[in-house]
Design a protein around this motif. Sequence first.
Motif, PDB file in Angstrom:
ATOM      1  N   ALA A 167      48.427 -30.149  41.157  1.00 61.19           N
ATOM      2  CA  ALA A 167      47.941 -28.805  40.828  1.00 61.19           C
ATOM      3  C   ALA A 167      46.441 -28.682  41.084  1.00 61.19           C
ATOM      4  O   ALA A 167      45.979 -27.690  41.663  1.00 61.19           O
ATOM      5  CB  ALA A 167      48.269 -28.483  39.371  1.00 61.19           C
ATOM      6  N   ALA A 168      45.674 -29.685  40.685  1.00 60.32           N
ATOM      7  CA  ALA A 168      44.208 -29.597  40.828  1.00 60.32           C
ATOM      8  C   ALA A 168      43.822 -29.521  42.305  1.00 60.32           C
ATOM      9  O   ALA A 168      43.006 -28.680  42.704  1.00 60.32           O
ATOM     10  CB  ALA A 168      43.543 -30.793  40.169  1.00 60.32           C
ATOM     11  N   LEU A 169      44.432 -30.385  43.117  1.00 55.99           N
ATOM     12  CA  LEU A 169      44.110 -30.383  44.553  1.00 55.99           C
ATOM     13  C   LEU A 169      44.624 -29.106  45.225  1.00 55.99           C
ATOM     14  O   LEU A 169      44.008 -28.591  46.160  1.00 55.99           O
ATOM     15  CB  LEU A 169      44.697 -31.638  45.227  1.00 55.99           C
ATOM     16  CG  LEU A 169      44.393 -31.836  46.713  1.00 55.99           C
ATOM     17  CD1 LEU A 169      42.909 -31.777  47.010  1.00 55.99           C
ATOM     18  CD2 LEU A 169      44.960 -33.173  47.202  1.00 55.99           C
ATOM     19  N   SER A 170      45.720 -28.562  44.715  1.00 56.91           N
ATOM     20  CA  SER A 170      46.248 -27.309  45.277  1.00 56.91           C
ATOM     21  C   SER A 170      45.220 -26.195  45.116  1.00 56.91           C
ATOM     22  O   SER A 170      44.967 -25.417  46.043  1.00 56.91           O
ATOM     23  CB  SER A 170      47.545 -26.900  44.569  1.00 56.91           C
ATOM     24  OG  SER A 170      48.515 -27.905  44.721  1.00 56.91           O
ATOM     25  N   GLY A 171      44.624 -26.109  43.932  1.00 57.82           N
ATOM     26  CA  GLY A 171      43.640 -25.056  43.664  1.00 57.82           C
ATOM     27  C   GLY A 171      42.423 -25.185  44.553  1.00 57.82           C
ATOM     28  O   GLY A 171      41.992 -24.221  45.200  1.00 57.82           O
ATOM     29  N   THR A 172      41.860 -26.378  44.626  1.00 57.18           N
ATOM     30  CA  THR A 172      40.632 -26.541  45.417  1.00 57.18           C
ATOM     31  C   THR A 172      40.930 -26.472  46.909  1.00 57.18           C
ATOM     32  O   THR A 172      40.151 -25.898  47.683  1.00 57.18           O
ATOM     33  CB  THR A 172      39.919 -27.870  45.083  1.00 57.18           C
ATOM     34  OG1 THR A 172      40.837 -28.948  45.264  1.00 57.18           O
ATOM     35  CG2 THR A 172      39.391 -27.869  43.660  1.00 57.18           C
ATOM     36  N   SER A 173      42.071 -27.002  47.320  1.00 51.20           N
ATOM     37  CA  SER A 173      42.432 -26.941  48.737  1.00 51.20           C
ATOM     38  C   SER A 173      42.638 -25.486  49.147  1.00 51.20           C
ATOM     39  O   SER A 173      42.221 -25.063  50.236  1.00 51.20           O
ATOM     40  CB  SER A 173      43.714 -27.760  48.968  1.00 51.20           C
ATOM     41  OG  SER A 173      44.006 -27.864  50.327  1.00 51.20           O
ATOM     42  N   GLY A 174      43.249 -24.698  48.263  1.00 53.86           N
ATOM     43  CA  GLY A 174      43.466 -23.278  48.553  1.00 53.86           C
ATOM     44  C   GLY A 174      42.156 -22.508  48.626  1.00 53.86           C
ATOM     45  O   GLY A 174      41.988 -21.613  49.467  1.00 53.86           O
ATOM     46  N   ILE A 175      41.193 -22.845  47.780  1.00 57.03           N
ATOM     47  CA  ILE A 175      39.901 -22.136  47.831  1.00 57.03           C
ATOM     48  C   ILE A 175      39.102 -22.617  49.046  1.00 57.03           C
ATOM     49  O   ILE A 175      38.382 -21.829  49.677  1.00 57.03           O
ATOM     50  CB  ILE A 175      39.146 -22.285  46.497  1.00 57.03           C
ATOM     51  CG1 ILE A 175      39.936 -21.550  45.399  1.00 57.03           C
ATOM     52  CG2 ILE A 175      37.726 -21.694  46.605  1.00 57.03           C
ATOM     53  CD1 ILE A 175      39.376 -21.669  43.997  1.00 57.03           C
ATOM     54  N   ASN A 176      39.268 -23.874  49.431  1.00 54.75           N
ATOM     55  CA  ASN A 176      38.698 -24.363  50.697  1.00 54.75           C
ATOM     56  C   ASN A 176      39.203 -23.493  51.855  1.00 54.75           C
ATOM     57  O   ASN A 176      38.444 -23.058  52.724  1.00 54.75           O
ATOM     58  CB  ASN A 176      39.111 -25.838  50.873  1.00 54.75           C
ATOM     59  CG  ASN A 176      38.727 -26.470  52.202  1.00 54.75           C
ATOM     60  OD1 ASN A 176      39.243 -27.516  52.559  1.00 54.75           O
ATOM     61  ND2 ASN A 176      37.819 -25.862  52.944  1.00 54.75           N
TER      62      ASN A 176
END
Length: 360
Positions: A167-176
Amino acid sequence: MPGFGFGSGFTYTGLPARVVFGTGTLASVRAEVERLAISRALVLTTPAQTAHGRLVTDALGDRAAGVFSGAVMHTPVEVTRVALDAARELGADGVVAIGGGSTIGLGKAIAVRTGLPQLAIPTTYAGSEMTPILGETEAGHKTTRSSPDILPETVIYDVELTLGLPAALSGTSGINAIAHAAEALYARDTNPIAQVMAEQAIAALSRALPAIATDPADRDARAGALYGAWLCGMCLGSVGMALHHKLCHVLGGAFQLPHAETHTVVLPHAIAYNAAAAPCAMARIAQALGTAGTSAARGLYDLAGAVGAERSLAALGMPADGLDRAADLAVANPYWNPRPLERAAIRDLLARAFAGAPPA
Ligand code: NAD
Protein backbone atom coordinates in the motif's frame (compact mmCIF):
# COMPACT_ATOMS: atom_id res chain seq x y z
CA MET A 1 -9.44 24.90 -28.17
CA PRO A 2 -10.13 28.44 -26.94
CA GLY A 3 -7.87 29.81 -24.27
CA PHE A 4 -5.09 27.25 -24.68
CA GLY A 5 -3.04 29.04 -27.28
CA PHE A 6 -2.70 26.21 -29.78
CA GLY A 7 -3.62 28.40 -32.73
CA SER A 8 0.05 28.78 -33.51
CA GLY A 9 0.36 25.01 -33.89
CA PHE A 10 2.20 22.24 -32.08
CA THR A 11 4.20 19.09 -32.71
CA TYR A 12 3.14 15.71 -31.41
CA THR A 13 5.27 12.57 -31.74
CA GLY A 14 3.43 9.30 -31.09
CA LEU A 15 5.21 6.51 -29.24
CA PRO A 16 5.13 3.31 -31.31
CA ALA A 17 4.45 0.80 -28.53
CA ARG A 18 1.88 -1.98 -28.52
CA VAL A 19 -0.11 -2.09 -25.26
CA VAL A 20 -2.10 -4.99 -23.88
CA PHE A 21 -4.11 -3.83 -20.86
CA GLY A 22 -6.41 -5.75 -18.54
CA THR A 23 -6.69 -8.32 -15.77
CA GLY A 24 -4.99 -11.66 -16.37
CA THR A 25 -3.22 -10.30 -19.45
CA LEU A 26 0.03 -12.00 -18.41
CA ALA A 27 -1.54 -15.06 -20.07
CA SER A 28 -0.87 -13.36 -23.42
CA VAL A 29 2.89 -13.10 -22.86
CA ARG A 30 3.77 -16.14 -24.99
CA ALA A 31 1.67 -14.91 -27.91
CA GLU A 32 3.18 -11.43 -27.57
CA VAL A 33 6.72 -12.81 -27.49
CA GLU A 34 5.96 -14.86 -30.63
CA ARG A 35 4.64 -11.72 -32.27
CA LEU A 36 8.03 -10.11 -31.67
CA ALA A 37 9.69 -13.24 -33.18
CA ILE A 38 11.48 -13.95 -29.89
CA SER A 39 12.21 -17.65 -29.54
CA ARG A 40 14.45 -17.48 -26.44
CA ALA A 41 13.49 -14.71 -24.00
CA LEU A 42 15.70 -13.64 -21.09
CA VAL A 43 13.34 -12.78 -18.22
CA LEU A 44 14.48 -9.94 -15.95
CA THR A 45 13.45 -9.31 -12.33
CA THR A 46 14.76 -7.83 -9.09
CA PRO A 47 15.88 -10.28 -6.37
CA ALA A 48 12.55 -9.54 -4.62
CA GLN A 49 10.42 -10.46 -7.61
CA THR A 50 11.66 -13.92 -8.58
CA ALA A 51 8.12 -15.25 -8.09
CA HIS A 52 6.90 -12.85 -10.78
CA GLY A 53 9.74 -14.11 -12.98
CA ARG A 54 8.52 -17.68 -12.52
CA LEU A 55 5.01 -16.67 -13.61
CA VAL A 56 6.54 -15.40 -16.84
CA THR A 57 8.76 -18.42 -17.50
CA ASP A 58 5.82 -20.76 -16.81
CA ALA A 59 3.70 -18.85 -19.31
CA LEU A 60 6.51 -18.73 -21.89
CA GLY A 61 7.34 -22.44 -21.73
CA ASP A 62 10.05 -23.28 -24.27
CA ARG A 63 10.24 -19.61 -25.33
CA ALA A 64 12.01 -18.80 -22.02
CA ALA A 65 15.82 -18.93 -22.17
CA GLY A 66 16.28 -18.23 -18.45
CA VAL A 67 15.89 -15.67 -15.69
CA PHE A 68 18.26 -12.91 -14.57
CA SER A 69 17.13 -11.70 -11.13
CA GLY A 70 19.80 -9.08 -10.47
CA ALA A 71 18.01 -5.85 -11.45
CA VAL A 72 18.64 -3.04 -8.93
CA MET A 73 17.88 0.70 -8.60
CA HIS A 74 19.61 3.21 -10.89
CA THR A 75 20.59 0.68 -13.61
CA PRO A 76 24.31 0.37 -12.74
CA VAL A 77 26.29 -0.54 -15.88
CA GLU A 78 28.15 -3.24 -13.90
CA VAL A 79 24.85 -5.08 -13.45
CA THR A 80 23.99 -4.56 -17.12
CA ARG A 81 27.31 -6.19 -18.11
CA VAL A 82 26.53 -9.28 -16.02
CA ALA A 83 23.04 -9.46 -17.54
CA LEU A 84 24.50 -9.12 -21.05
CA ASP A 85 26.83 -12.06 -20.33
CA ALA A 86 23.84 -14.09 -19.17
CA ALA A 87 21.89 -13.15 -22.32
CA ARG A 88 24.82 -14.27 -24.52
CA GLU A 89 25.41 -17.54 -22.65
CA LEU A 90 21.72 -18.42 -22.80
CA GLY A 91 21.44 -17.51 -26.48
CA ALA A 92 18.65 -15.02 -25.75
CA ASP A 93 17.10 -13.22 -28.71
CA GLY A 94 14.83 -10.92 -26.69
CA VAL A 95 14.12 -9.67 -23.16
CA VAL A 96 11.02 -9.69 -20.99
CA ALA A 97 11.28 -7.32 -18.00
CA ILE A 98 8.74 -7.80 -15.22
CA GLY A 99 8.87 -5.29 -12.37
CA GLY A 100 9.17 -1.58 -11.67
CA GLY A 101 11.30 1.10 -13.25
CA SER A 102 14.53 -0.56 -12.07
CA THR A 103 13.88 -3.83 -13.90
CA ILE A 104 12.49 -2.12 -16.98
CA GLY A 105 15.61 0.10 -16.98
CA LEU A 106 17.78 -3.01 -17.17
CA GLY A 107 15.74 -4.30 -20.12
CA LYS A 108 16.25 -0.97 -21.90
CA ALA A 109 19.99 -1.03 -21.14
CA ILE A 110 20.29 -4.49 -22.73
CA ALA A 111 18.11 -3.59 -25.71
CA VAL A 112 19.98 -0.40 -26.57
CA ARG A 113 23.31 -2.28 -26.55
CA THR A 114 22.16 -5.33 -28.50
CA GLY A 115 19.16 -4.29 -30.57
CA LEU A 116 17.18 -7.15 -29.00
CA PRO A 117 13.39 -6.67 -28.90
CA GLN A 118 11.92 -6.06 -25.45
CA LEU A 119 8.61 -6.66 -23.79
CA ALA A 120 7.88 -4.86 -20.49
CA ILE A 121 5.43 -5.96 -17.81
CA PRO A 122 5.23 -3.11 -15.27
CA THR A 123 4.28 -3.91 -11.68
CA THR A 124 4.57 -0.35 -10.29
CA TYR A 125 3.22 2.99 -11.55
CA ALA A 126 6.62 4.56 -12.41
CA GLY A 127 5.94 4.74 -16.17
CA SER A 128 9.39 3.86 -17.55
CA GLU A 129 7.89 1.30 -19.96
CA MET A 130 6.36 4.13 -22.03
CA THR A 131 9.50 6.21 -22.49
CA PRO A 132 12.47 6.15 -24.87
CA ILE A 133 14.63 7.34 -21.93
CA LEU A 134 17.31 5.39 -20.06
CA GLY A 135 19.08 6.56 -16.90
CA GLU A 136 22.22 4.61 -15.97
CA THR A 137 24.89 4.90 -13.29
CA GLU A 138 28.59 4.15 -13.54
CA ALA A 139 30.91 4.67 -10.57
CA GLY A 140 28.21 6.72 -8.85
CA HIS A 141 27.74 9.03 -11.86
CA LYS A 142 24.30 9.14 -13.51
CA THR A 143 23.81 9.67 -17.23
CA THR A 144 20.56 9.85 -19.15
CA ARG A 145 20.02 9.24 -22.84
CA SER A 146 17.06 9.03 -25.16
CA SER A 147 16.67 6.93 -28.31
CA PRO A 148 13.82 5.20 -30.14
CA ASP A 149 15.72 1.90 -29.60
CA ILE A 150 15.18 2.26 -25.85
CA LEU A 151 11.37 2.17 -26.01
CA PRO A 152 9.98 -1.35 -25.36
CA GLU A 153 8.14 -2.74 -28.40
CA THR A 154 5.33 -4.26 -26.34
CA VAL A 155 3.94 -3.55 -22.87
CA ILE A 156 1.60 -5.85 -20.98
CA TYR A 157 -0.30 -4.16 -18.13
CA ASP A 158 -1.84 -6.79 -15.88
CA VAL A 159 -3.89 -5.40 -12.98
CA GLU A 160 -3.47 -8.75 -11.21
CA LEU A 161 0.30 -8.21 -10.85
CA THR A 162 -0.19 -4.91 -9.01
CA LEU A 163 -2.42 -6.33 -6.26
CA GLY A 164 0.67 -7.27 -4.24
CA LEU A 165 2.34 -3.85 -4.56
CA PRO A 166 2.47 -2.76 -0.90
CA ALA A 167 0.00 0.00 0.00
CA ALA A 168 2.74 2.49 0.92
CA LEU A 169 4.67 1.97 -2.32
CA SER A 170 1.41 2.10 -4.30
CA GLY A 171 0.69 5.59 -2.97
CA THR A 172 4.13 7.03 -3.62
CA SER A 173 4.54 5.24 -6.95
CA GLY A 174 1.17 6.64 -8.05
CA ILE A 175 2.13 10.19 -7.05
CA ASN A 176 5.47 9.71 -8.86
CA ALA A 177 3.32 8.99 -11.94
CA ILE A 178 1.14 12.07 -11.34
CA ALA A 179 4.33 14.17 -11.38
CA HIS A 180 4.88 13.22 -15.05
CA ALA A 181 1.35 14.35 -15.95
CA ALA A 182 1.49 17.54 -13.89
CA GLU A 183 4.73 18.70 -15.53
CA ALA A 184 3.42 17.68 -18.97
CA LEU A 185 0.64 20.25 -18.58
CA TYR A 186 3.15 23.11 -18.49
CA ALA A 187 5.97 21.56 -20.54
CA ARG A 188 7.68 23.82 -23.07
CA ASP A 189 6.63 21.37 -25.81
CA THR A 190 3.21 20.56 -24.34
CA ASN A 191 0.43 19.78 -26.80
CA PRO A 192 -3.30 19.05 -26.61
CA ILE A 193 -2.81 15.28 -26.85
CA ALA A 194 -0.38 15.17 -23.92
CA GLN A 195 -2.74 17.45 -21.98
CA VAL A 196 -5.75 15.21 -22.49
CA MET A 197 -3.70 12.23 -21.33
CA ALA A 198 -2.38 14.19 -18.35
CA GLU A 199 -5.82 15.26 -17.16
CA GLN A 200 -7.25 11.75 -17.50
CA ALA A 201 -4.24 10.32 -15.72
CA ILE A 202 -4.40 12.69 -12.76
CA ALA A 203 -8.14 12.14 -12.42
CA ALA A 204 -7.79 8.33 -12.54
CA LEU A 205 -4.87 8.16 -10.10
CA SER A 206 -6.17 10.70 -7.61
CA ARG A 207 -9.38 8.71 -7.24
CA ALA A 208 -7.73 5.29 -7.22
CA LEU A 209 -4.83 5.89 -4.82
CA PRO A 210 -6.82 6.69 -1.64
CA ALA A 211 -9.05 3.67 -2.37
CA ILE A 212 -5.94 1.46 -2.70
CA ALA A 213 -4.59 2.84 0.60
CA THR A 214 -7.83 1.69 2.24
CA ASP A 215 -8.00 -1.65 0.45
CA PRO A 216 -4.91 -2.71 -1.56
CA ALA A 217 -6.94 -5.58 -3.07
CA ASP A 218 -9.54 -3.23 -4.61
CA ARG A 219 -9.34 -4.39 -8.25
CA ASP A 220 -11.33 -1.49 -9.62
CA ALA A 221 -9.02 1.01 -7.98
CA ARG A 222 -5.97 -0.99 -9.09
CA ALA A 223 -7.23 -0.91 -12.69
CA GLY A 224 -7.78 2.86 -12.48
CA ALA A 225 -4.31 3.43 -11.05
CA LEU A 226 -2.60 1.27 -13.67
CA TYR A 227 -4.51 2.98 -16.48
CA GLY A 228 -3.52 6.37 -15.06
CA ALA A 229 0.08 5.23 -14.75
CA TRP A 230 0.14 4.21 -18.41
CA LEU A 231 -1.06 7.67 -19.47
CA CYS A 232 1.47 9.32 -17.15
CA GLY A 233 4.23 7.25 -18.74
CA MET A 234 3.11 8.50 -22.16
CA CYS A 235 3.29 12.09 -20.89
CA LEU A 236 6.82 11.48 -19.62
CA GLY A 237 7.82 9.84 -22.89
CA SER A 238 6.42 12.49 -25.18
CA VAL A 239 7.14 15.95 -23.67
CA GLY A 240 9.97 17.50 -21.63
CA MET A 241 9.89 17.72 -17.86
CA ALA A 242 10.97 20.71 -15.70
CA LEU A 243 11.89 21.79 -12.15
CA HIS A 244 10.15 18.98 -10.28
CA HIS A 245 11.97 16.19 -12.13
CA LYS A 246 15.25 18.07 -11.92
CA LEU A 247 14.94 18.46 -8.14
CA CYS A 248 14.13 14.78 -7.65
CA HIS A 249 17.06 13.82 -9.87
CA VAL A 250 19.37 16.01 -7.75
CA LEU A 251 18.03 14.70 -4.43
CA GLY A 252 18.17 11.06 -5.53
CA GLY A 253 21.68 11.39 -6.89
CA ALA A 254 23.28 13.56 -4.19
CA PHE A 255 21.58 12.11 -1.10
CA GLN A 256 20.47 8.63 -2.26
CA LEU A 257 16.86 9.41 -1.40
CA PRO A 258 14.28 6.82 -2.52
CA HIS A 259 12.76 7.55 -5.94
CA ALA A 260 8.96 7.44 -5.59
CA GLU A 261 8.95 8.78 -2.02
CA THR A 262 11.07 11.78 -3.02
CA HIS A 263 8.73 12.60 -5.92
CA THR A 264 5.81 12.47 -3.51
CA VAL A 265 7.36 14.94 -1.06
CA VAL A 266 8.67 17.39 -3.66
CA LEU A 267 5.73 17.54 -6.09
CA PRO A 268 3.38 19.94 -4.19
CA HIS A 269 6.27 22.35 -3.60
CA ALA A 270 7.53 22.30 -7.19
CA ILE A 271 3.98 22.89 -8.41
CA ALA A 272 3.58 25.80 -5.97
CA TYR A 273 6.84 27.29 -7.26
CA ASN A 274 5.49 27.24 -10.82
CA ALA A 275 1.89 28.18 -9.98
CA ALA A 276 1.91 31.85 -10.98
CA ALA A 277 3.86 31.12 -14.18
CA ALA A 278 1.47 28.41 -15.40
CA PRO A 279 -2.07 29.31 -14.25
CA CYS A 280 -3.81 27.32 -16.97
CA ALA A 281 -1.93 24.13 -16.07
CA MET A 282 -2.72 24.73 -12.38
CA ALA A 283 -6.44 25.01 -13.07
CA ARG A 284 -6.37 21.78 -15.05
CA ILE A 285 -4.43 19.91 -12.34
CA ALA A 286 -6.81 21.14 -9.61
CA GLN A 287 -9.84 20.23 -11.71
CA ALA A 288 -8.46 16.74 -12.43
CA LEU A 289 -7.69 16.24 -8.73
CA GLY A 290 -11.28 17.21 -7.95
CA THR A 291 -10.01 20.01 -5.70
CA ALA A 292 -10.98 22.95 -7.89
CA GLY A 293 -11.79 25.01 -4.77
CA THR A 294 -8.19 24.85 -3.58
CA SER A 295 -4.80 25.12 -5.29
CA ALA A 296 -3.22 22.36 -7.36
CA ALA A 297 -0.26 22.31 -4.97
CA ARG A 298 -2.46 21.97 -1.88
CA GLY A 299 -4.50 19.25 -3.61
CA LEU A 300 -1.32 17.24 -4.23
CA TYR A 301 -0.13 17.75 -0.65
CA ASP A 302 -3.49 16.54 0.64
CA LEU A 303 -3.41 13.54 -1.71
CA ALA A 304 -0.02 12.52 -0.28
CA GLY A 305 -1.60 12.77 3.17
CA ALA A 306 -4.62 10.74 2.08
CA VAL A 307 -2.40 7.84 0.96
CA GLY A 308 -0.41 7.98 4.19
CA ALA A 309 2.85 9.01 2.52
CA GLU A 310 5.76 10.76 4.20
CA ARG A 311 5.62 14.46 3.36
CA SER A 312 9.04 15.53 4.59
CA LEU A 313 12.48 15.05 3.09
CA ALA A 314 13.89 14.82 6.62
CA ALA A 315 11.86 11.65 7.18
CA LEU A 316 13.37 10.19 3.98
CA GLY A 317 16.90 10.70 5.30
CA MET A 318 17.84 14.05 3.77
CA PRO A 319 20.49 15.78 5.93
CA ALA A 320 19.60 19.34 7.04
CA ASP A 321 23.01 20.59 5.95
CA GLY A 322 22.32 19.31 2.43
CA LEU A 323 19.73 21.97 1.59
CA ASP A 324 22.24 24.52 0.31
CA ARG A 325 24.04 21.94 -1.80
CA ALA A 326 20.72 20.74 -3.25
CA ALA A 327 19.75 24.34 -4.13
CA ASP A 328 23.15 24.90 -5.76
CA LEU A 329 22.85 21.70 -7.82
CA ALA A 330 19.28 22.55 -8.85
CA VAL A 331 20.39 25.76 -10.53
CA ALA A 332 23.85 24.63 -11.67
CA ASN A 333 22.89 23.58 -15.20
CA PRO A 334 20.19 25.77 -16.70
CA TYR A 335 17.11 23.96 -18.05
CA TRP A 336 13.68 25.08 -19.11
CA ASN A 337 11.03 25.78 -16.47
CA PRO A 338 7.89 27.94 -16.74
CA ARG A 339 9.26 30.18 -13.96
CA PRO A 340 12.91 31.21 -14.09
CA LEU A 341 15.17 29.31 -11.69
CA GLU A 342 15.77 31.47 -8.62
CA ARG A 343 18.19 29.97 -6.13
CA ALA A 344 16.73 31.66 -3.04
CA ALA A 345 13.17 30.63 -3.87
CA ILE A 346 14.31 27.07 -4.63
CA ARG A 347 16.18 26.97 -1.31
CA ASP A 348 12.89 28.02 0.39
CA LEU A 349 10.97 25.37 -1.53
CA LEU A 350 13.47 22.72 -0.38
CA ALA A 351 13.28 23.94 3.22
CA ARG A 352 9.49 23.56 3.24
CA ALA A 353 9.78 20.10 1.69
CA PHE A 354 12.44 19.19 4.24
CA ALA A 355 10.15 20.17 7.10
CA GLY A 356 7.03 18.58 5.63
CA ALA A 357 5.24 21.94 5.66
CA PRO A 358 2.34 22.61 3.26
CA PRO A 359 3.35 24.17 -0.07
CA ALA A 360 3.78 27.95 -0.07
P1 NAD B 1 11.64 -0.19 -8.41
O1 NAD B 1 11.55 -0.76 -9.77
O2 NAD B 1 13.01 0.04 -7.88
O3 NAD B 1 10.82 -1.13 -7.42
C1 NAD B 1 10.87 -0.90 -6.02
C2 NAD B 1 10.78 -2.25 -5.27
O4 NAD B 1 9.44 -2.74 -5.36
C3 NAD B 1 11.67 -3.33 -5.88
O5 NAD B 1 12.24 -4.10 -4.86
C4 NAD B 1 10.68 -4.16 -6.69
O6 NAD B 1 11.11 -5.48 -6.87
C5 NAD B 1 9.45 -4.08 -5.83
N1 NAD B 1 8.19 -4.28 -6.56
C6 NAD B 1 7.86 -3.78 -7.76
N2 NAD B 1 6.62 -4.16 -8.11
C7 NAD B 1 6.15 -4.92 -7.10
C8 NAD B 1 4.91 -5.58 -6.89
N3 NAD B 1 3.90 -5.51 -7.75
N4 NAD B 1 4.77 -6.28 -5.74
C9 NAD B 1 5.75 -6.29 -4.82
N5 NAD B 1 6.95 -5.68 -4.98
C10 NAD B 1 7.14 -4.99 -6.10
O7 NAD B 1 10.85 1.18 -8.28
P2 NAD B 1 10.11 2.13 -9.33
O8 NAD B 1 9.67 3.29 -8.53
O9 NAD B 1 9.12 1.37 -10.13
O10 NAD B 1 11.25 2.56 -10.32
C11 NAD B 1 12.25 3.48 -9.92
C12 NAD B 1 13.38 3.48 -10.94
O11 NAD B 1 12.89 3.62 -12.26
C13 NAD B 1 14.32 4.66 -10.71
O12 NAD B 1 15.65 4.25 -10.90
C14 NAD B 1 13.91 5.65 -11.79
O13 NAD B 1 14.96 6.52 -12.16
C15 NAD B 1 13.50 4.73 -12.91
N6 NAD B 1 12.52 5.35 -13.81
C16 NAD B 1 12.90 5.56 -15.09
C17 NAD B 1 12.02 6.12 -16.00
C18 NAD B 1 12.44 6.33 -17.41
O14 NAD B 1 11.64 6.79 -18.21
N7 NAD B 1 13.66 6.02 -17.77
C19 NAD B 1 10.73 6.46 -15.59
C20 NAD B 1 10.35 6.24 -14.27
C21 NAD B 1 11.26 5.67 -13.38
